[in-house]
Design a protein around this motif. Structure first.
Motif, PDB file in Angstrom:
ATOM      1  N   ILE A   3      51.741 -11.865  27.735  1.00 20.90           N
ATOM      2  CA  ILE A   3      50.909 -10.822  27.133  1.00 20.90           C
ATOM      3  C   ILE A   3      51.111 -10.806  25.621  1.00 20.90           C
ATOM      4  O   ILE A   3      52.244 -10.856  25.129  1.00 20.90           O
ATOM      5  N   VAL A   4      49.992 -10.740  24.900  1.00 25.13           N
ATOM      6  CA  VAL A   4      49.987 -10.605  23.449  1.00 25.13           C
ATOM      7  C   VAL A   4      49.081  -9.434  23.091  1.00 25.13           C
ATOM      8  O   VAL A   4      47.971  -9.329  23.616  1.00 25.13           O
ATOM      9  N   TYR A   5      49.575  -8.569  22.220  1.00 26.30           N
ATOM     10  CA  TYR A   5      48.751  -7.485  21.698  1.00 26.30           C
ATOM     11  C   TYR A   5      48.101  -7.949  20.401  1.00 26.30           C
ATOM     12  O   TYR A   5      48.759  -8.566  19.560  1.00 26.30           O
ATOM     13  N   PHE A   6      46.822  -7.650  20.259  1.00 27.26           N
ATOM     14  CA  PHE A   6      46.073  -7.929  19.028  1.00 27.26           C
ATOM     15  C   PHE A   6      45.458  -6.609  18.601  1.00 27.26           C
ATOM     16  O   PHE A   6      44.503  -6.132  19.203  1.00 27.26           O
ATOM     17  N   LEU A   7      46.054  -5.994  17.590  1.00 32.14           N
ATOM     18  CA  LEU A   7      45.663  -4.660  17.168  1.00 32.14           C
ATOM     19  C   LEU A   7      44.863  -4.708  15.877  1.00 32.14           C
ATOM     20  O   LEU A   7      45.210  -5.437  14.942  1.00 32.14           O
ATOM     21  N   ASN A   8      43.812  -3.917  15.833  1.00 34.61           N
ATOM     22  CA  ASN A   8      42.911  -3.850  14.689  1.00 34.61           C
ATOM     23  C   ASN A   8      42.811  -2.417  14.209  1.00 34.61           C
ATOM     24  O   ASN A   8      42.657  -1.493  15.007  1.00 34.61           O
ATOM     25  N   GLY A   9      42.879  -2.227  12.899  1.00 27.56           N
ATOM     26  CA  GLY A   9      42.887  -0.901  12.318  1.00 27.56           C
ATOM     27  C   GLY A   9      41.521  -0.376  11.934  1.00 27.56           C
ATOM     28  O   GLY A   9      40.483  -0.864  12.410  1.00 27.56           O
ATOM     29  N   PRO A  10      41.511   0.620  11.046  1.00 27.41           N
ATOM     30  CA  PRO A  10      40.302   1.350  10.697  1.00 27.41           C
ATOM     31  C   PRO A  10      39.149   0.454  10.248  1.00 27.41           C
ATOM     32  O   PRO A  10      39.330  -0.477   9.472  1.00 27.41           O
ATOM     33  N   ASN A  11      37.997   0.759  10.774  1.00 30.93           N
ATOM     34  CA  ASN A  11      36.713   0.162  10.431  1.00 30.93           C
ATOM     35  C   ASN A  11      36.514  -1.268  10.919  1.00 30.93           C
ATOM     36  O   ASN A  11      35.437  -1.837  10.713  1.00 30.93           O
ATOM     37  N   ALA A  12      37.503  -1.851  11.578  1.00 27.97           N
ATOM     38  CA  ALA A  12      37.304  -3.195  12.119  1.00 27.97           C
ATOM     39  C   ALA A  12      36.154  -3.215  13.130  1.00 27.97           C
ATOM     40  O   ALA A  12      35.474  -4.227  13.276  1.00 27.97           O
ATOM     41  N   ASN A  13      35.943  -2.093  13.788  1.00 30.37           N
ATOM     42  CA  ASN A  13      34.834  -1.995  14.737  1.00 30.37           C
ATOM     43  C   ASN A  13      33.477  -2.154  14.055  1.00 30.37           C
ATOM     44  O   ASN A  13      32.466  -2.360  14.726  1.00 30.37           O
ATOM     45  N   LEU A  14      33.429  -2.119  12.737  1.00 29.51           N
ATOM     46  CA  LEU A  14      32.174  -2.267  11.995  1.00 29.51           C
ATOM     47  C   LEU A  14      31.919  -3.696  11.520  1.00 29.51           C
ATOM     48  O   LEU A  14      30.942  -3.934  10.802  1.00 29.51           O
ATOM     49  N   TYR A  15      32.789  -4.639  11.891  1.00 32.94           N
ATOM     50  CA  TYR A  15      32.549  -6.031  11.482  1.00 32.94           C
ATOM     51  C   TYR A  15      31.137  -6.447  11.864  1.00 32.94           C
ATOM     52  O   TYR A  15      30.644  -6.127  12.928  1.00 32.94           O
ATOM     53  N   GLY A  16      30.522  -7.181  10.965  1.00 37.09           N
ATOM     54  CA  GLY A  16      29.159  -7.636  11.177  1.00 37.09           C
ATOM     55  C   GLY A  16      28.119  -6.660  10.652  1.00 37.09           C
ATOM     56  O   GLY A  16      26.952  -7.020  10.511  1.00 37.09           O
ATOM     57  N   LEU A  17      28.518  -5.447  10.356  1.00 34.95           N
ATOM     58  CA  LEU A  17      27.592  -4.425   9.857  1.00 34.95           C
ATOM     59  C   LEU A  17      27.736  -4.181   8.363  1.00 34.95           C
ATOM     60  O   LEU A  17      26.946  -3.459   7.769  1.00 34.95           O
ATOM     61  N   ASP A  18      28.744  -4.792   7.741  1.00 36.92           N
ATOM     62  CA  ASP A  18      29.039  -4.612   6.322  1.00 36.92           C
ATOM     63  C   ASP A  18      27.993  -5.347   5.483  1.00 36.92           C
ATOM     64  O   ASP A  18      27.869  -6.572   5.561  1.00 36.92           O
ATOM     65  N   ARG A  19      27.240  -4.619   4.698  1.00 39.78           N
ATOM     66  CA  ARG A  19      26.181  -5.227   3.887  1.00 39.78           C
ATOM     67  C   ARG A  19      26.709  -6.181   2.819  1.00 39.78           C
ATOM     68  O   ARG A  19      26.016  -7.101   2.412  1.00 39.78           O
ATOM     69  N   SER A  20      27.953  -5.980   2.381  1.00 45.05           N
ATOM     70  CA  SER A  20      28.505  -6.852   1.340  1.00 45.05           C
ATOM     71  C   SER A  20      28.842  -8.235   1.883  1.00 45.05           C
ATOM     72  O   SER A  20      28.980  -9.185   1.122  1.00 45.05           O
ATOM     73  N   GLY A  21      29.027  -8.338   3.198  1.00 40.82           N
ATOM     74  CA  GLY A  21      29.371  -9.619   3.803  1.00 40.82           C
ATOM     75  C   GLY A  21      30.840  -9.976   3.690  1.00 40.82           C
ATOM     76  O   GLY A  21      31.249 -11.070   4.066  1.00 40.82           O
ATOM     77  N   THR A  22      31.666  -9.053   3.182  1.00 38.92           N
ATOM     78  CA  THR A  22      33.093  -9.318   3.005  1.00 38.92           C
ATOM     79  C   THR A  22      33.741  -9.780   4.301  1.00 38.92           C
ATOM     80  O   THR A  22      34.609 -10.647   4.295  1.00 38.92           O
ATOM     81  N   TYR A  23      33.318  -9.206   5.415  1.00 40.50           N
ATOM     82  CA  TYR A  23      33.955  -9.501   6.700  1.00 40.50           C
ATOM     83  C   TYR A  23      33.085 -10.379   7.593  1.00 40.50           C
ATOM     84  O   TYR A  23      33.356 -10.504   8.777  1.00 40.50           O
ATOM     85  N   GLY A  24      32.071 -11.001   7.038  1.00 38.56           N
ATOM     86  CA  GLY A  24      31.225 -11.900   7.804  1.00 38.56           C
ATOM     87  C   GLY A  24      30.117 -11.165   8.541  1.00 38.56           C
ATOM     88  O   GLY A  24      29.976  -9.948   8.452  1.00 38.56           O
ATOM     89  N   ARG A  25      29.354 -11.908   9.285  1.00 37.29           N
ATOM     90  CA  ARG A  25      28.188 -11.365   9.984  1.00 37.29           C
ATOM     91  C   ARG A  25      28.439 -11.174  11.478  1.00 37.29           C
ATOM     92  O   ARG A  25      27.635 -10.574  12.177  1.00 37.29           O
TER      93      ARG A  25
END
Length: 149
Positions: A3-25
């Motif tokens: 088992i491996v935990y992969f934890l993501n913090g604030p706003n990671a759930n918005l990946y792909g929605l960022d208009r600046s493209g900083t986090y990709g599409r």
């Protein structure tokens, strides 16, 4: 299965929605599916989670102490502010990989200091969703190389 935990913090759930493209599409759901599929190919059972709340992330890190052989974390904005996350990670005995979608050292100066790095075995940054897969590769190898107990 390991088992491996992969934890993501604030706003990671918005990946792909960022208009600046900083986090990709690519959407967070798509990244999650890619990671789960890739983890399975590495014979890992992945606990892939996201929260916008610092205390929830601390709780999950503490939970991982009992259940996981390794931990990957993208603490997102909490990377630069959370001593509580650092303290929880320092209590985790397995390997820890710090992951970031963007290259934090090419961004604003406040992002150049990571509390998470103090507890991390290694850091993957600036490679988008590919970096998440590379973090899984690294954690699988680090777990396999640990001495038998």
């Amino acid at each position: 299965m390991t088992i491996v935990y992969f934890l993501n913090g604030p706003n990671a759930n918005l990946y792909g929605l960022d208009r600046s493209g900083t986090y990709g599409r690519e959407s967070f759901a798509s990244i999650r599916q890619r990671c789960e599929d890739y983890a399975a190919s590495l014979n890992l059972r992945l606990e892939f989670r996201q929260s916008n709340h610092e205390g929830v992330l601390v709780d999950w890190i503490q939970e991982a102490r009992e259940k996981a052989a390794g931990l990957i974390i993208n603490a997102a904005g909490l990377t630069y502010t959370s001593v509580a996350i650092l303290d929880a990670l320092l209590a985790f005995e397995g390997p820890v990989i710090e992951a970031h979608m963007s290259n934090i050292w090419k961004r604003e100066p406040f992002r150049h200091h990571s509390y998470v790095s103090r507890a991390a075995t290694g850091v993957v940054a600036g490679l988008g969703a590919l970096g998440y897969e590379l973090a899984l590769t690294a954690i699988a190898r680090l777990i396999a190389e640990q001495p038998a107990q």
